[in-house]
Design a protein around this motif. Structure first.
Motif, PDB file in Angstrom:
ATOM      1  N   GLY A  93       4.972  -9.609   0.881  1.00  0.00           N
ATOM      2  CA  GLY A  93       5.598  -8.417   0.205  1.00  0.00           C
ATOM      3  C   GLY A  93       6.314  -7.376   0.725  1.00  0.00           C
ATOM      4  N   LEU A  94       6.945  -8.562   2.075  1.00  0.00           N
ATOM      5  CA  LEU A  94       7.210  -7.981   2.996  1.00  0.00           C
ATOM      6  C   LEU A  94       8.386  -6.169   3.187  1.00  0.00           C
ATOM      7  CD1 LEU A  94       9.891 -10.182   4.811  1.00  0.00           C
ATOM      8  CD2 LEU A  94      10.420  -7.920   5.299  1.00  0.00           C
ATOM      9  N   PHE A  95       9.212  -6.331   2.115  1.00  0.00           N
ATOM     10  CA  PHE A  95       9.724  -4.967   1.662  1.00  0.00           C
ATOM     11  C   PHE A  95       8.799  -4.283   1.700  1.00  0.00           C
ATOM     12  CE2 PHE A  95      12.453  -2.367  -0.070  1.00  0.00           C
ATOM     13  CZ  PHE A  95      13.468  -1.420   0.866  1.00  0.00           C
ATOM     14  N   SER A  96       8.375  -4.308   0.829  1.00  0.00           N
ATOM     15  CA  SER A  96       7.826  -3.063   0.021  1.00  0.00           C
ATOM     16  C   SER A  96       6.445  -2.406   0.860  1.00  0.00           C
ATOM     17  CB  SER A  96       7.475  -3.356  -1.267  1.00  0.00           C
ATOM     18  OG  SER A  96       6.289  -4.443  -1.524  1.00  0.00           O
ATOM     19  N   SER A  97       5.564  -3.868   1.617  1.00  0.00           N
ATOM     20  CA  SER A  97       4.438  -3.433   2.481  1.00  0.00           C
ATOM     21  C   SER A  97       4.851  -2.879   3.769  1.00  0.00           C
ATOM     22  CB  SER A  97       4.093  -4.707   2.876  1.00  0.00           C
ATOM     23  OG  SER A  97       3.405  -5.762   1.306  1.00  0.00           O
ATOM     24  N   VAL A  98       6.515  -3.003   4.143  1.00  0.00           N
ATOM     25  CA  VAL A  98       6.499  -2.164   5.659  1.00  0.00           C
ATOM     26  C   VAL A  98       6.593  -0.369   5.411  1.00  0.00           C
ATOM     27  CG1 VAL A  98       8.081  -1.902   7.157  1.00  0.00           C
ATOM     28  CG2 VAL A  98       7.315  -4.770   6.644  1.00  0.00           C
ATOM     29  N   ILE A  99       6.882  -0.523   3.858  1.00  0.00           N
ATOM     30  CA  ILE A  99       7.508   0.670   3.751  1.00  0.00           C
ATOM     31  C   ILE A  99       6.402   1.429   3.236  1.00  0.00           C
ATOM     32  CG2 ILE A  99       9.802   0.410   3.363  1.00  0.00           C
ATOM     33  CD1 ILE A  99       9.413   0.451   0.080  1.00  0.00           C
ATOM     34  N   ALA A 178      -5.760  -4.169  -4.852  1.00  0.00           N
ATOM     35  CA  ALA A 178      -5.557  -2.855  -5.749  1.00  0.00           C
ATOM     36  C   ALA A 178      -4.943  -2.507  -4.229  1.00  0.00           C
ATOM     37  CB  ALA A 178      -7.049  -2.637  -4.840  1.00  0.00           C
ATOM     38  N   SER A 179      -5.627  -2.022  -3.453  1.00  0.00           N
ATOM     39  CA  SER A 179      -4.012  -1.148  -2.486  1.00  0.00           C
ATOM     40  C   SER A 179      -2.826  -1.573  -2.825  1.00  0.00           C
ATOM     41  CB  SER A 179      -4.666  -1.730  -0.647  1.00  0.00           C
ATOM     42  OG  SER A 179      -4.539  -3.061  -0.371  1.00  0.00           O
ATOM     43  N   THR A 180      -2.239  -2.758  -3.190  1.00  0.00           N
ATOM     44  CA  THR A 180      -0.714  -3.407  -3.380  1.00  0.00           C
ATOM     45  C   THR A 180      -0.463  -2.360  -4.892  1.00  0.00           C
ATOM     46  OG1 THR A 180      -0.640  -5.228  -2.582  1.00  0.00           O
ATOM     47  CG2 THR A 180       1.064  -4.843  -3.782  1.00  0.00           C
ATOM     48  N   GLU A 181      -1.787  -2.667  -5.881  1.00  0.00           N
ATOM     49  CA  GLU A 181      -1.527  -2.063  -6.920  1.00  0.00           C
ATOM     50  C   GLU A 181      -1.159   0.027  -6.669  1.00  0.00           C
ATOM     51  OE1 GLU A 181      -0.442  -3.129  -9.056  1.00  0.00           O
ATOM     52  OE2 GLU A 181      -1.084  -4.978  -9.912  1.00  0.00           O
ATOM     53  N   TYR A 182      -1.928   0.182  -5.685  1.00  0.00           N
ATOM     54  CA  TYR A 182      -1.370   1.671  -5.180  1.00  0.00           C
ATOM     55  C   TYR A 182      -0.582   1.890  -5.068  1.00  0.00           C
ATOM     56  CZ  TYR A 182      -3.307   6.362  -3.909  1.00  0.00           C
ATOM     57  OH  TYR A 182      -3.448   7.624  -3.900  1.00  0.00           O
ATOM     58  N   GLY A 183       0.135   1.120  -3.771  1.00  0.00           N
ATOM     59  CA  GLY A 183       0.993   1.667  -3.006  1.00  0.00           C
ATOM     60  C   GLY A 183       2.790   1.348  -4.179  1.00  0.00           C
ATOM     61  N   ALA A 184       2.275   0.760  -4.826  1.00  0.00           N
ATOM     62  CA  ALA A 184       3.424   0.906  -5.830  1.00  0.00           C
ATOM     63  C   ALA A 184       3.073   1.668  -7.436  1.00  0.00           C
ATOM     64  CB  ALA A 184       3.482  -0.865  -7.097  1.00  0.00           C
ATOM     65  N   MET A 211      -1.609   3.805 -10.905  1.00  0.00           N
ATOM     66  CA  MET A 211      -2.206   2.571 -10.335  1.00  0.00           C
ATOM     67  C   MET A 211      -2.545   1.274 -12.030  1.00  0.00           C
ATOM     68  SD  MET A 211      -5.692   0.681 -10.032  1.00  0.00           S
ATOM     69  CE  MET A 211      -6.097   2.808  -9.971  1.00  0.00           C
ATOM     70  N   ALA A 212      -3.784   2.198 -12.595  1.00  0.00           N
ATOM     71  CA  ALA A 212      -4.235   1.669 -13.325  1.00  0.00           C
ATOM     72  C   ALA A 212      -3.384   1.499 -14.710  1.00  0.00           C
ATOM     73  CB  ALA A 212      -5.546   2.682 -14.566  1.00  0.00           C
ATOM     74  N   ALA A 213      -2.452   1.618 -15.135  1.00  0.00           N
ATOM     75  CA  ALA A 213      -1.571   1.460 -16.245  1.00  0.00           C
ATOM     76  C   ALA A 213      -0.793   0.567 -15.205  1.00  0.00           C
ATOM     77  CB  ALA A 213      -0.437   2.918 -16.165  1.00  0.00           C
ATOM     78  N   ILE A 214      -0.059   0.223 -14.398  1.00  0.00           N
ATOM     79  CA  ILE A 214       0.885  -1.046 -13.246  1.00  0.00           C
ATOM     80  C   ILE A 214      -0.378  -2.325 -13.291  1.00  0.00           C
ATOM     81  CG2 ILE A 214       2.666   0.706 -13.178  1.00  0.00           C
ATOM     82  CD1 ILE A 214       1.818   0.339 -10.326  1.00  0.00           C
ATOM     83  N   THR A 215      -1.010  -2.328 -13.270  1.00  0.00           N
ATOM     84  CA  THR A 215      -2.596  -3.011 -12.675  1.00  0.00           C
ATOM     85  C   THR A 215      -2.438  -4.311 -14.330  1.00  0.00           C
ATOM     86  OG1 THR A 215      -3.749  -1.768 -11.158  1.00  0.00           O
ATOM     87  CG2 THR A 215      -4.164  -3.707 -11.700  1.00  0.00           C
TER      88      THR A 215
END
Length: 571
Positions: A93-99, A178-184, A211-215
């Motif tokens: 997720g480079l870009f999104s993970s960094v931010i 889970a943490s990625t979904e939360y970050g999204a 988070m629940a909806a997009i997951t």
């Protein structure tokens, strides 16, 4: 929907013998000892399932190798070089993970912590990635690093070591996704807040709900067949690189008051309460370790890749190298352009980097790059659920998790494990519900991801170093292997200590690092489940197939033929 039962999953493109019992009798188990009441690999018993006997003349090279390792090919092999690389880049997720994690080094030690922690920690992460690549090349299955214990661990302890490695990996993947979904969800709501001119402020409840909806959406996308997933995946990296480059250029051009190089590279302003300052500085490693992790995700789709012994390790190593360099450069740009640290961290958006975008590019630019980060985070979530569901399926194949026969079922239409997809998806939603309490509990999930996944890699690496049973595949590290493997283990031990400590002092229930609590809880579950159930039926990675060998393998990707073979080779 029409599902094949777990023991009746049909191997794609292969013919198998009908009367298996007449050919070879009962299925042999891979974990083999008779000690303390443990059963041997050739154990007799009425509960034994017959193996599937496969004619070697029918197999492509990769399917032959899979049969040698004891498994039947079930999936269609659709993933190419580009889609494998895109998959591996998207997992990070480079870009999104960094931010998403940029605030951690800022709290830990300020600007200098952000740039130096990426440079230092990236070396350790690359050693882990290269070590994982080497093992994946030798043993390319959907079980990933967990499966390698079958060949690397002492025979007497294959079951126990595989059990520990498997549960750590599964916990890490669930926590990571889970943490990625939360970050999204955070990024999406930050864009909404920006669009409302900050009249709307995201709440914990709203973030968890989104988070629940997009997951759920990402789980639904993973019900598609492998060809559709491959076609989607190959586009991810193109969009990702475009956003990364355009963001860096835009920020550097439009930022009117950049920090000086002296400030960026030397300013240490810890805000964590830890002393000495150098210790606080180390918490900045979390951003790197969370971004550069899940190295073996590509391995979990190995049975959907053509020539996985080359493509999977190549994708892992090059994608993580790209993530290391690209992530460090993006971090440097953000640090130069972030403005006042205190103001940025106190952003009403709940996402400091979104505030940096807004401050430098205005409302339109801020919304664009925040939404772009959200889109990239979605890519990461989709491939993470694909990898996680294949992990659940692979563990069910070996009967490691409860109700294994359900999760091992393959849908006949999509030839994918839909039940495993939804089990993994629901687990990701459930673990994020602790975010209803406070954000600090979500931070614990970020910490758990790095610890659990990295140790699930280091256990096989340690076995490789200690027991000398490793036979390299076509992609290997040569003489450098020993030194790279050693540093991977040492680095993981070092950062694990940091990641279980509270990031703020004085410690209160609101800022406590609950990573240790989650790890202990899952560990107790795995231990209790092993003592009261697992040890009676789990014997390590199973032998589900045996190869009849007598004619040369077909070219890669061609799994057809009717020639009969001469002898049975048992692996």
């Amino acid at each position: 929907m029409d599902f094949a039962a777990s023991r009746d999953n049909e191997p794609y493109g292969l013919k198998v013998e009908d009367k298996i019992e007449d050919k070879i009798g009962t299925r042999q188990r891979s974990s083999a000892v008779v000690a303390g009441g443990r059963r041997s690999s050739a154990v007799d018993g009425n509960d034994e399932e017959p193996v599937v006997i496969i004619e070697g003349s029918q197999l492509s090279e990769e399917d032959r190798r899979l049969a040698q390792m004891g498994y039947v090919q079930v999936y269609k092999r659709e993933f190419s070089w580009l889609s494998c690389f895109s998959f591996a880049v998207s997992v990070s997720g480079l870009f999104s993970s960094v931010i998403t994690t940029f605030s951690y080094p800022l709290y830990a030690g300020g600007a200098a912590s952000a740039v130096w922690c990426w440079l230092i920690s990236g070396v350790g992460c690359m050693c882990i990635a290269l070590s994982v690549s080497e093992l994946v090349s030798a043993y390319p299955t959907s079980g990933g690093l967990y499966f390698t214990c079958k060949y690397l661990a002492p025979e007497n302890w294959v079951a126990e070591i595989s059990w520990i490695c498997g549960w750590l990996n599964l916990l890490g993947q669930i926590a990571g996704t889970a943490s990625t979904e939360y970050g999204a969800a955070q990024l999406l709501l930050a864009a909404v807040s920006m669009g409302s001119d900050f009249t709307y402020s995201p709440t914990q409840g709203a973030t968890v709900g989104v988070m629940a909806a997009i997951t759920t959406l990402h789980g639904a996308l993973n019900t598609l067949n492998t060809r559709a997933l491959e076609r989607m995946t190959k586009t991810y990296v193109i969009f990702h690189v475009g956003v990364l480059v355009s963001c860096c250029i835009t920020l550097l051009v439009m930022c009117k008051t950049k920090h000086s190089s002296t400030y960026v590279w030397t300013n240490v302003t810890p805000d964590s309460g830890w002393t000495p300052t150098g210790w606080s500085f180390l918490f900045g490693f979390l951003s790197v370790s969370w971004t550069m992790t899940d190295y073996d995700a590509t391995a979990h789709i190995a049975e959907e890749i053509k020539n996985p012994e080359l493509k999977a390790p190549w994708a892992i190593s090059t994608a993580l190298g790209f993530t290391y360099i690209g992530g460090w450069l993006l971090t440097i740009v953000l640090t130069y352009c972030m403005g006042d640290i205190a103001t940025t961290l106190a952003s009403p958006l709940g996402q400091p980097v979104a505030q940096i975008f807004y401050n430098n590019t205005g409302k339109s630019g801020g919304i664009f790059f925040t939404v772009a980060g959200f889109v990239i985070m979605n890519f990461c979530c989709i491939v993470s659920i694909q990898a996680g569901s294949r992990t659940v399926w692979a563990y069910s194949r070996d009967e490691m998790i409860p109700l294994a026969r359900i999760w091992y079922k393959i849908n006949r239409t999509t030839t994918t494990p839909l039940y495993a997809v939804w089990l993994f998806t629901v687990c990701c939603i459930l673990i994020n519900l602790i975010g209803l309490g406070s954000y600090i509990t979500i931070a614990a999930i970020f910490n758990v991801t790095a610890i659990a996944l990295d140790w699930s890699y280091c256990i096989p690496i340690l076995c490789k170093l200690l027991y000398g049973k490793f036979e390299p595949g076509p992609w290997h590290l040569g003489r450098a292997s020993f030194y790279i493997n050693c540093w991977a283990v040492i680095w993981t031990l070092f950062v694990s200590v940091i990641f279980i400590l509270p990031t703020d002092r004085p410690v209160t229930p609101l800022n406590m690092n609950y990573a240790a609590v989650i790890l202990v809880g899952i560990g107790l579950f795995a231990l209790i489940y092993w003592v009261f159930a697992g040890r009676f039926f789990y014997f390590g990675p199973r032998t589900k197939a045996q190869l009849i060998e007598g004619t040369p393998a077909r070219e890669s990707g061609n799994s057809s033929g009717d020639e009969k073979a001469a002898r049975v080779v048992v692996y």
